[in-house]
Design an enzyme around this catalytic site. Structure first.
Site, PDB file in Angstrom:
ATOM      1  N   HIS A  60     -48.454  42.559  -8.793  1.00 53.83           N
ATOM      2  CA  HIS A  60     -47.862  41.634  -7.674  1.00 53.83           C
ATOM      3  C   HIS A  60     -47.596  42.482  -6.330  1.00 53.83           C
ATOM      4  O   HIS A  60     -46.658  42.492  -5.959  1.00 53.83           O
ATOM      5  CB  HIS A  60     -46.251  41.333  -8.235  1.00 53.83           C
ATOM      6  CG  HIS A  60     -45.836  39.993  -7.491  1.00 53.83           C
ATOM      7  ND1 HIS A  60     -44.922  39.055  -7.922  1.00 53.83           N
ATOM      8  CD2 HIS A  60     -46.136  39.414  -6.218  1.00 53.83           C
ATOM      9  CE1 HIS A  60     -44.774  38.210  -7.225  1.00 53.83           C
ATOM     10  NE2 HIS A  60     -45.354  38.230  -6.177  1.00 53.83           N
ATOM     11  N   ARG A  74     -47.450  32.417  -8.662  1.00 58.69           N
ATOM     12  CA  ARG A  74     -46.478  32.858  -9.574  1.00 58.69           C
ATOM     13  C   ARG A  74     -46.822  32.665 -10.993  1.00 58.69           C
ATOM     14  O   ARG A  74     -47.734  31.914 -11.640  1.00 58.69           O
ATOM     15  CB  ARG A  74     -45.073  32.039  -9.450  1.00 58.69           C
ATOM     16  CG  ARG A  74     -44.136  32.254  -8.181  1.00 58.69           C
ATOM     17  CD  ARG A  74     -43.623  33.626  -8.342  1.00 58.69           C
ATOM     18  NE  ARG A  74     -42.755  33.627  -7.036  1.00 58.69           N
ATOM     19  CZ  ARG A  74     -42.997  34.367  -6.052  1.00 58.69           C
ATOM     20  NH1 ARG A  74     -44.132  34.774  -5.683  1.00 58.69           N
ATOM     21  NH2 ARG A  74     -42.145  34.694  -4.871  1.00 58.69           N
ATOM     22  N   GLU A 102     -42.719  39.342 -15.480  1.00 58.36           N
ATOM     23  CA  GLU A 102     -43.165  40.675 -14.866  1.00 58.36           C
ATOM     24  C   GLU A 102     -42.163  41.641 -14.993  1.00 58.36           C
ATOM     25  O   GLU A 102     -40.958  41.344 -14.779  1.00 58.36           O
ATOM     26  CB  GLU A 102     -43.211  40.230 -13.305  1.00 58.36           C
ATOM     27  CG  GLU A 102     -44.463  39.436 -12.780  1.00 58.36           C
ATOM     28  CD  GLU A 102     -44.608  38.946 -11.372  1.00 58.36           C
ATOM     29  OE1 GLU A 102     -44.111  39.642 -10.531  1.00 58.36           O
ATOM     30  OE2 GLU A 102     -45.394  38.325 -11.312  1.00 58.36           O
TER      31      GLU A 102
HETATM   32  C1  DGY Z   1     -43.385  36.359  -1.833  1.00 63.23           C
HETATM   33  O1  DGY Z   1     -43.183  36.736  -0.912  1.00 63.23           O
HETATM   34  O2  DGY Z   1     -43.146  35.347  -2.528  1.00 63.23           O
HETATM   35  C2  DGY Z   1     -44.484  37.112  -2.743  1.00 63.23           C
HETATM   36  O3  DGY Z   1     -44.707  36.705  -4.018  1.00 63.23           O
HETATM   37  C3  DGY Z   1     -43.946  38.680  -2.518  1.00 63.23           C
HETATM   38  O4  DGY Z   1     -44.484  39.039  -1.475  1.00 63.23           O
END
Ligand code: DGY
Length: 324
Positions: free
Chosen positions: A285, A237, A266
């Site tokens: 992402h 993240r 983001e």
């Molecule tokens: C998640 O699933 O948390 C990812 O960041 C996106 O697939």
């Protein structure tokens, strides 16, 4: 009997939507962008179920605006956008999609590691710009991956999958994690303190969830411990990294390169200084974005939602304490 009503905050892969449409009255937010807050509050007001994405802030206000809400299902493994205590307080189970995206995400984290090590996006821009004049003896010299040391921060499912890939590249593997999974031992990964991992690794790859403990884990101090040749890979993240500190570290040569699938915020602003750097690779992402995996995630999210609407235990529940 009337069907339960469900709000889906974006067009998800068709297979998941079809499953929902068989059993529920489904409203889908069809825009490319997530529903703005007022639209989310409006749409959720009469909903029995919510299928949301990591781009939807599902806070206490949103949950309060939905008096009939019985289940929240997130199409992602991470759920830091959802106020879990608020959902639990209301007795609402929250589903998520662990496991199905592990291999795909690890593949991509390794791809970023390779791309940064061998400067692939820089070299591609160079070729497309018509600047390739000859074979150059020092052209785009990068770093070897094989034989290098990889530091994995967070040895959960994806961290372990990353370690298995690294093993195939004859890498030495260090990791930090509160637990010591057997799988880590199987690939010869050695558990060390974060400071030692940062100091010894040629590549540092982040695989922790975003929590109060991991927010800005990679801050100025952490970056200062890394090697000047080190490469940072983030598929976890954005807020796990202090981005202003990262910019300074990349400009000053404190570290060599960063490859980011996730940013804070983001999307990253088009004028964010990180985007001006050749030694920073940024993608939007997409680590879990293969056709098969995004389809599996949509199906799993639909399964969680349907289970919740039927009053069954969610197969993959982020707040199992709701059943206590
Ligand atoms: C998640 O699933 O948390 C990812 O960041 C996106 O697939």
């Amino acid at each position: 009997m009337s069907k339960p009503t469900v709000f889906v905050t974006r067009l998800i892969p068709e297979k998941g939507l079809d499953m929902l449409r068989e059993q529920c009255a489904v409203t889908v937010w069809e825009d490319e962008l997530p529903p703005p807050r007022d639209a989310l509050l409006r749409e959720i007001a009469g909903a029995d179920g919510l299928l949301c994405l990591l781009t939807d802030p599902v806070d206490a206000g949103v949950i309060d605006a939905a008096p009939k809400l019985r289940v929240i299902s997130q199409m992602a493994v991470g759920f830091d956008n959802i106020d879990i205590p608020a959902a639990t307080g209301r007795g609402i189970p929250v589903g998520h999609t662990p496991g199905v995206l592990t291999g795909t995400t690890a593949d991509f984290a390794f791809a970023l590691l390779m791309a940064a090590a061998r400067r692939i996006s820089e070299a591609e821009r160079f070729a497309r710009a018509g600047r390739w004049k000859t074979w150059g003896p020092t052209l785009f010299m990068g770093q070897d991956v094989h034989g290098a040391t990889l530091g994995i921060v967070g040895m959960g499912r994806i961290g372990q999958a990353m370690a298995r890939r690294a093993r195939g590249f004859d890498m030495r593997i260090l990791y930090t994690d509160p637990s010591e999974p057997d799988a880590a031992r199987d690939v010869g990964a050695v558990r060390v303190a974060l400071d030692d991992l940062l100091a010894e690794s040629d590549f540092v790859s982040l695989h922790v969830p975003l929590t109060a403990d991991t927010e800005r884990l990679i801050d100025r101090r952490a970056l200062a411990r890394m090697k000047p040749t080190a490469i940072l890979v983030n598929t976890a993240r954005g807020p796990v990294v202090d981005q202003a500190a990262l910019y300074d570290a990349l400009v000053s040569g404190q570290i060599a390169y960063a490859a980011l699938d996730v940013t804070d915020p983001e999307p990253i602003a088009p004028d964010d200084p990180l985007l001006s750097l050749d030694n920073c690779l940024v993608v939007p992402h997409i680590a879990s974005s293969s056709v098969a995996t995004r389809t599996r995630m949509a199906v799993m999210a639909a399964e969680n939602l349907i289970a919740g609407l039927n009053g069954d235990r969610l197969p993959h529940c982020a707040n199992p304490q709701v059943y206590a």
